[in-house]
Structures are given as structure tokens and as C-alpha cells.
Design a protein around this motif. Structure first.
Motif, PDB file in Angstrom:
ATOM      1  N   SER A 116     -28.270  -3.210  -3.576  1.00  0.00           N
ATOM      2  CA  SER A 116     -28.136  -2.207  -2.740  1.00  0.00           C
ATOM      3  C   SER A 116     -27.243  -0.861  -3.433  1.00  0.00           C
ATOM      4  N   MET A 117     -26.265  -1.408  -4.580  1.00  0.00           N
ATOM      5  CA  MET A 117     -25.749  -0.171  -4.464  1.00  0.00           C
ATOM      6  C   MET A 117     -26.531   0.393  -5.096  1.00  0.00           C
ATOM      7  N   GLY A 118     -27.663  -0.069  -6.122  1.00  0.00           N
ATOM      8  CA  GLY A 118     -28.770   0.752  -7.308  1.00  0.00           C
ATOM      9  C   GLY A 118     -28.655   2.157  -5.860  1.00  0.00           C
ATOM     10  N   LEU A 162     -30.044   7.464  -3.520  1.00  0.00           N
ATOM     11  CA  LEU A 162     -29.146   8.501  -2.555  1.00  0.00           C
ATOM     12  C   LEU A 162     -28.012   9.259  -3.298  1.00  0.00           C
ATOM     13  N   GLU A 163     -27.027   9.463  -3.491  1.00  0.00           N
ATOM     14  CA  GLU A 163     -26.289  10.168  -3.480  1.00  0.00           C
ATOM     15  C   GLU A 163     -26.638  10.600  -5.404  1.00  0.00           C
ATOM     16  N   GLU A 164     -27.175   9.904  -6.164  1.00  0.00           N
ATOM     17  CA  GLU A 164     -27.703  11.299  -7.244  1.00  0.00           C
ATOM     18  C   GLU A 164     -28.761  12.731  -6.476  1.00  0.00           C
ATOM     19  N   ALA A 165     -29.151  11.861  -6.172  1.00  0.00           N
ATOM     20  CA  ALA A 165     -30.681  12.574  -5.138  1.00  0.00           C
ATOM     21  C   ALA A 165     -30.016  13.744  -4.345  1.00  0.00           C
ATOM     22  N   GLY A 166     -28.828  13.937  -4.086  1.00  0.00           N
ATOM     23  CA  GLY A 166     -28.070  14.480  -2.994  1.00  0.00           C
ATOM     24  C   GLY A 166     -29.317  14.675  -1.614  1.00  0.00           C
ATOM     25  N   VAL A 174     -21.679   7.857  -8.510  1.00  0.00           N
ATOM     26  CA  VAL A 174     -21.261   6.439  -8.690  1.00  0.00           C
ATOM     27  C   VAL A 174     -20.200   5.683  -7.919  1.00  0.00           C
ATOM     28  N   GLN A 175     -18.990   6.890  -7.918  1.00  0.00           N
ATOM     29  CA  GLN A 175     -17.545   7.021  -7.325  1.00  0.00           C
ATOM     30  C   GLN A 175     -17.488   7.700  -5.469  1.00  0.00           C
ATOM     31  N   THR A 201     -17.536   4.421  -0.694  1.00  0.00           N
ATOM     32  CA  THR A 201     -18.519   4.022   0.821  1.00  0.00           C
ATOM     33  C   THR A 201     -18.637   3.056   0.969  1.00  0.00           C
ATOM     34  N   GLU A 202     -18.734   2.171  -0.063  1.00  0.00           N
ATOM     35  CA  GLU A 202     -19.108   0.825   0.314  1.00  0.00           C
ATOM     36  C   GLU A 202     -17.557  -0.184   0.072  1.00  0.00           C
TER      37      GLU A 202
END
Length: 206
Positions: free
Chosen positions: A11-13, A18-22, A193-194, A199-200
Motif C-alpha cells: 500500500s506504500m505505492g 495519493l501524495e503525488e496527486a495532491g 515519498v518523504q 506518515t507511515e
């Protein structure tokens, strides 16, 4: 949106996409150690009992890495997480399917959970088969990457799938081909990614 994940799982991917897409989303952590993926509450969301899962509101609950990745890419076309060219999309899905269905499920799962493949056999033989599958898969992906910075030349959903394999290989001490190692370092430099790692609660792979 609600995103269900387990730290360090595949699920990291999706999390980093989700972060990249804002995207605006609520990240809901599951503990595999506590078997929360088998709880009644989670099974009501995803009867398959696994992550990643994206509750996309009016679009419903979406499961399976390739489907969620495709959906997230569609939310922000400007991010070009999925290229517009049909054959580039085909190549992205080709890489994702091999990464998840073969290298992850047939390779890394043999290493981490040999009992799934042999309840009464030699677990070391199962793990040895897993190492071969992982090694062959990483070698193919290293050749596929070549000297490009990202799997399709520019960052896309394919790199999210590649990232999780590279991450697991480096964390577990498995040989990581030189170009994939450089790709992982490149991924770790990305702010999305950072943010995902923070978050994780994960440190960058050493």
C-alpha cells in the motif's frame, strides 16, 4: 476519501501516489501484527481482507493496486501519473502487473510467508524459490529501466510499483541491481515519498 494501509506493505505505492496527486484523504492505519485486516470492521470495507483499499466516496470502494493506481492518476490528469499515450499506458500496466502479481505475490510472499505455499514442506526451499523469482523480476525491471530516470522516462504510476519492490529488497538485504538502486534513491528524494514515509512512521531504507 479514506485510504486504508499497513506500514511498509505494498500500500506504500498507492500512498505515495495519493501524495503525488495532491489528494485530500484520511489515512487509516492497519496493524498486520494485530491482524486488523481480518477484523469485522475492515472486512465490512474489503471482504478480501487486504490492503491497499481506497474508499472513494461516491465512486465506491476500490481494491487492488493496479485499479487504485489507475483511479488516482485519473483524479489529477495534470500530474501525468498516467501518460496520455496508449502504448505508454500499456507498458505502465505491464510493469505494474509483473511487479505485483509475480515479484510481490509469488516472490516476496515466499520469503516472508513460506507457509502459504507449503504447509508441510521445507520452508527454506520455498524461500529459495522466492529469492529466484525476486532476483529474476528485479533483473528484468533493471533492464526495462535502462538508463532512464523513471520507468516510462518521466514519473508515473509504474514507479510506485517499482518502488515497493526496491524498498523491500534493500530493507531485507537482497541484491538490488545498480540502476534500480539509483531509481530507489531518486524516489526517496521525492517530497511525496518523504511525506508518505513520515506518515507511515518509516525511515528511509538504508
Amino acid at each position: 476519501m479514506k485510504f486504508y494501509y499497513a506500514p511498509g506493505a505494498c500500500s506504500m505505492g498507492i500512498h505515495l501516489l495519493l501524495e503525488e496527486a495532491g489528494c485530500s484523504f484520511e489515512a487509516i492505519r492497519l496493524s498486520f501484527a494485530k491482524e486488523e485486516q481480518r477484523s469485522d470492521g475492515f472486512l465490512a470495507v474489503n471482504p478480501k481482507g487486504k490492503v491497499p483499499v481506497l474508499d472513494a466516496g461516491q465512486d465506491g470502494v476500490i481494491t487492488e493496486f493496479p485499479a487504485i493506481a489507475f483511479y488516482v492518476a485519473s483524479l489529477d490528469p495534470a500530474s501525468r501519473l498516467l501518460p496520455g499515450d496508449t502504448m505508454a499506458q500499456v507498458r505502465a500496466l505491464e510493469l505494474i502487473d509483473h511487479a505485483i502479481a509475480t515479484v510481490h505475490m509469488r516472490g516476496f510472499t515466499r520469503l516472508s510467508r513460506p507457509e502459504v505455499f507449503s504447509s508441510d514442506g521445507d520452508p527454506e526451499k520455498v524461500r529459495a524459490a522466492g529469492r529466484t523469482i525476486v532476483g529474476d523480476g528485479l533483473a528484468w525491471m533493471d533492464a526495462r529501466l535502462g538508463d532512464a530516470p523513471y520507468a516510462l522516462g518521466a514519473f508515473s504510476i509504474a514507479d510506485a510499483a517499482l518502488f515497493i519492490l526496491e524498498w523491500w529488497a534493500r530493507r531485507s538485504g537482497l541484491p538490488l541491481p545498480e540502476r534500480l538502486s539509483a531509481h530507489l534513491d531518486r524516489m526517496l528524494d521525492r517530497p511525496a515519498v518523504q511525506r508518505m514515509l513520515a506518515t507511515e512512521g518509516l525511515a528511509a531504507a538504508a
